[in-house]
Each structure stands twice: as C-alpha cells, then as structure tokens.
Scaffold this active site. Sequence first.
Site, short mmCIF file in Angstrom:
data_model
loop_
_atom_site.label_atom_id
_atom_site.label_comp_id
_atom_site.label_asym_id
_atom_site.label_seq_id
_atom_site.Cartn_x
_atom_site.Cartn_y
_atom_site.Cartn_z
N TYR A 191 -4.82 -0.39 -19.65
CA TYR A 191 -4.53 -0.66 -18.28
C TYR A 191 -4.72 -1.93 -18.05
CZ TYR A 191 -5.74 -0.25 -13.31
OH TYR A 191 -5.63 -0.36 -11.87
N LYS A 221 -2.23 -4.66 -16.61
CA LYS A 221 -2.67 -5.44 -15.39
C LYS A 221 -2.59 -6.96 -15.49
CE LYS A 221 -2.75 -2.13 -12.43
NZ LYS A 221 -1.55 -1.91 -11.32
N1 LIG Z 1 -7.83 2.24 -6.24
C1 LIG Z 1 -8.05 1.13 -6.91
O1 LIG Z 1 -9.49 0.86 -6.71
C2 LIG Z 1 -7.21 0.29 -7.57
C3 LIG Z 1 -8.03 -0.78 -8.36
C4 LIG Z 1 -7.25 -1.86 -8.98
C5 LIG Z 1 -5.74 -1.40 -9.09
N2 LIG Z 1 -5.48 -0.19 -8.52
C6 LIG Z 1 -3.87 -0.08 -8.49
O2 LIG Z 1 -3.20 0.00 -7.40
C7 LIG Z 1 -2.13 1.05 -7.58
C8 LIG Z 1 -2.44 2.29 -6.71
O3 LIG Z 1 -3.19 2.99 -7.15
P1 LIG Z 1 -4.22 4.14 -6.44
O4 LIG Z 1 -5.64 3.96 -6.53
O5 LIG Z 1 -3.54 4.27 -4.87
O6 LIG Z 1 -3.63 5.41 -7.19
P2 LIG Z 1 -2.85 6.83 -6.68
O7 LIG Z 1 -3.04 7.46 -7.91
O8 LIG Z 1 -3.62 7.39 -5.48
O9 LIG Z 1 -1.47 6.47 -6.45
C9 LIG Z 1 -0.68 5.92 -7.60
C10 LIG Z 1 0.88 6.65 -7.18
O10 LIG Z 1 1.68 6.15 -7.98
C11 LIG Z 1 2.82 7.05 -8.32
N3 LIG Z 1 3.13 7.05 -9.65
C12 LIG Z 1 2.61 6.87 -10.88
N4 LIG Z 1 3.52 6.81 -11.85
C13 LIG Z 1 4.92 6.67 -11.07
C14 LIG Z 1 6.21 6.30 -11.64
N5 LIG Z 1 6.52 6.26 -12.83
N6 LIG Z 1 7.11 6.21 -10.67
C15 LIG Z 1 6.76 6.48 -9.58
N7 LIG Z 1 5.58 6.63 -8.88
C16 LIG Z 1 4.64 6.67 -9.80
C17 LIG Z 1 1.85 8.42 -8.45
O11 LIG Z 1 2.29 9.55 -8.26
C18 LIG Z 1 0.95 7.97 -7.06
O12 LIG Z 1 1.06 8.51 -6.15
C19 LIG Z 1 -2.22 1.39 -9.01
O13 LIG Z 1 -1.03 0.39 -9.54
C20 LIG Z 1 -3.57 1.11 -9.56
O14 LIG Z 1 -3.56 0.51 -10.91
C21 LIG Z 1 -6.02 0.49 -7.85
#
Ligand SMILES: NC(=O)c1ccc[n+]([C@@H]2O[C@H](COP(=O)([O-])OP(=O)(O)OC[C@H]3O[C@@H](n4cnc5c(N)ncnc54)[C@H](O)[C@@H]3O)[C@@H](O)[C@H]2O)c1
Length: 300
Positions: free
Chosen positions: A172, A176
């Site tokens: 990951y 990233k």
């Molecule tokens: N939540 C955090 O604290 C955090 C921290 C750093 C980075 N991020 C990043 O933020 C982004 C959103 O994460 P989140 O926490 O909201 O997670 P989440 O799981 O709630 O949402 C991610 C969404 O992406 C969709 N998804 C996954 N693979 C896919 C694909 N191949 N095609 C289309 N849709 C797809 C999933 O169905 C899901 O609804 C991600 O890239 C994650 O790595 C989140």
Amino acid sequence: MSGICAGRVAIVTGAGRGLGRTHALELARQGAHVVVNDLGGATDGTGSDAGAARLVVDEIVAAGGKAVANTDDVADWQGAKRLVDQAIGEFGGLDVLVNNAGILRDQTIASMTEENWDAVIRVHLRGTAGPTHFAAEYWRARAKDSGRPLRARLINTTSASGIYGNFGQSNYGAAKAGIAAFTLIAATELGRYGVTANAVAPAAFTRLTEAVMPVDYAAGLGPEQVSPLVAWLASTESDTVTGRVFDVGGGRIGVAEAWRLGPEVTKQDLWDAADLGRVIPDLVAKAAPNVDMSGRPAAG
Ligand SMILES: NC(=O)c1ccc[n+]([C@@H]2O[C@H](COP(=O)([O-])OP(=O)(O)OC[C@H]3O[C@@H](n4cnc5c(N)ncnc54)[C@H](O)[C@@H]3O)[C@@H](O)[C@H]2O)c1
C-alpha cells in the site's frame, strides 16, 4: 446548485463509501455535476455491488444536485475509458478527476503474497493512472481546440503510509508513494493545458481504518472533514496551486514537503568504499531526520 464548483463536471472514483462519498456529496453541494464511480467491493477488493454508487447518486439527487452512477473497475484500462467517456457523454465535458478508490491487504514484507502485492498495486496505481490517462487525453485535445487554458483539476489520493512510511503496509505504501510521485509528474506535464494536479493524504474514520484507529482518536476524524479541501482544489479558485500534497484530517490541513537533496559531499576521483565509514555517518547526522507517521521528526 450554486457554490464554488457550480456547473463543473467531476468524476470521483471509489465514491460509494467513506471519503469518496463525502467528496462527491460536497462537490455536488458546491454545484458540481458528479459521476459517482464505485465497484462496490470489500476492503480487500473482492466482490462487487452496484448499489454503493447508486445510493450516493440518490443522496445527491434528493438534495437537489446532479449525479450519475458508474460501476466500472478503475484499474481496468477500458473501464477507466468508459468512466471518462460517461462524464463527457452525460454532462458534456470533464473539469475534475478525483482518484480516490482504494483497498488494503496489509502484510509484512516477509509474509507478503504475490497476489496481495499485485492487487493493492493494481487498484491504487493502475486505478489512478488509467482514469488520469483518459482525462489527460481529453484535456490535451480540448486545450488544443479551444486555444486557452482549461482550469481543469486532477486530485489524487496518497497516504501517510506512502509519504512517511508505515509498518506492515509495503504494498500500500509503495503504491501511495507512487501516486505522490505520479501527481508531481502530472503537474509538470498537464500544466501547459491549464490543468493542476495535487494530492491529498487524508486521515479519516472509514471502514478501511476502523480496525486500526483507536475509537477516541477516530471521533474527531470524519471523512466529511477532508472534503472541503477537495472541493476547493476542484474549483477555479485553486488555479495557482499545483504539484502539492496536502496532509489533511479533522480540522487540520498541512502541506507535506517533498523529498529534497540534503547535505552532500563531492570527490573529484573515485570514492574508495573503505573510506566511506569516515564520511557517511557525518553526512547522515547533518541531514534532516526521517519522520514518523505524523509527518514530524521521529523521536530518538
Ligand atoms: N481513511 C483513511 O484514513 C485514509 C488514509 C489514507 C489514505 N486513504 C485513502 O483514501 C481513499 C478512500 O479510502 P476510504 O478510507 O474512504 O475507504 P473505503 O473502503 O470506505 O472507500 C473506498 C472505496 O473505493 C471503492 N473501490 C475499491 N476498489 C475499486 C475499484 N477497483 N474500482 C472502483 N472502486 C473501487 C470501494 O468499493 C470503496 O467504496 C483510498 O485511496 C485510501 O487508500 C484513506
């Protein structure tokens, strides 16, 4: 709807849940027409459910906004093309691409399987590169046709894991970090068409982080707190901001500073490896220390 994104056309990937959902809602509240993309899989990327994107579209429409659903896999190159084509077909153009979709399959390097490595790299890196490629192709053609800068926006999603490093997330974090580098390169390439490229490194309590975030810490980290910055970056107000990574969560917005060259030593002829023990420790001692997951210098 009026707002700082009035009439702009935006794609948000992975917008069925978590951060993508709140980005889509905020963009729509600010007047954007939104393509809500989501494959609807589990946190590890398995499965699919068309309902995730549909529900968010229903929420936006019920609030008086404009949105359509897309359920393509963003890491599928043809799926990425369909997504961009859908925005242009349904709303007549594309101003903003928010690459947000993501999955997790944490393992230490020693335990990492080939499948878990590939799945995470695929969704994050290909899932950012594919939609960006088709958006960039469209923006290049539009800029050439119109002869004026477009004021279009690319907003990617990186992570503290990628820009600072986190135990157990080599797949990951590598993806990233790649997205952060991709963003800087996109800023240099797309600037000539009037397209800015920035990234957010969010912290938010979502299904992706619920297993690792302490509940009291999570209480102040709603995903909706990240979305105003995304909406501002998506607007025409952010013309002068490009090639930046924002560390954002709760009420805090910070600028993550990039890798830069620190102290150096130069020798005209070939270094002797046996002499470097007298050089490298001093050089490292003069360099800024690495940071911990908060982005601040690691203690000790
Ligand atoms: N939540 C955090 O604290 C955090 C921290 C750093 C980075 N991020 C990043 O933020 C982004 C959103 O994460 P989140 O926490 O909201 O997670 P989440 O799981 O709630 O949402 C991610 C969404 O992406 C969709 N998804 C996954 N693979 C896919 C694909 N191949 N095609 C289309 N849709 C797809 C999933 O169905 C899901 O609804 C991600 O890239 C994650 O790595 C989140």
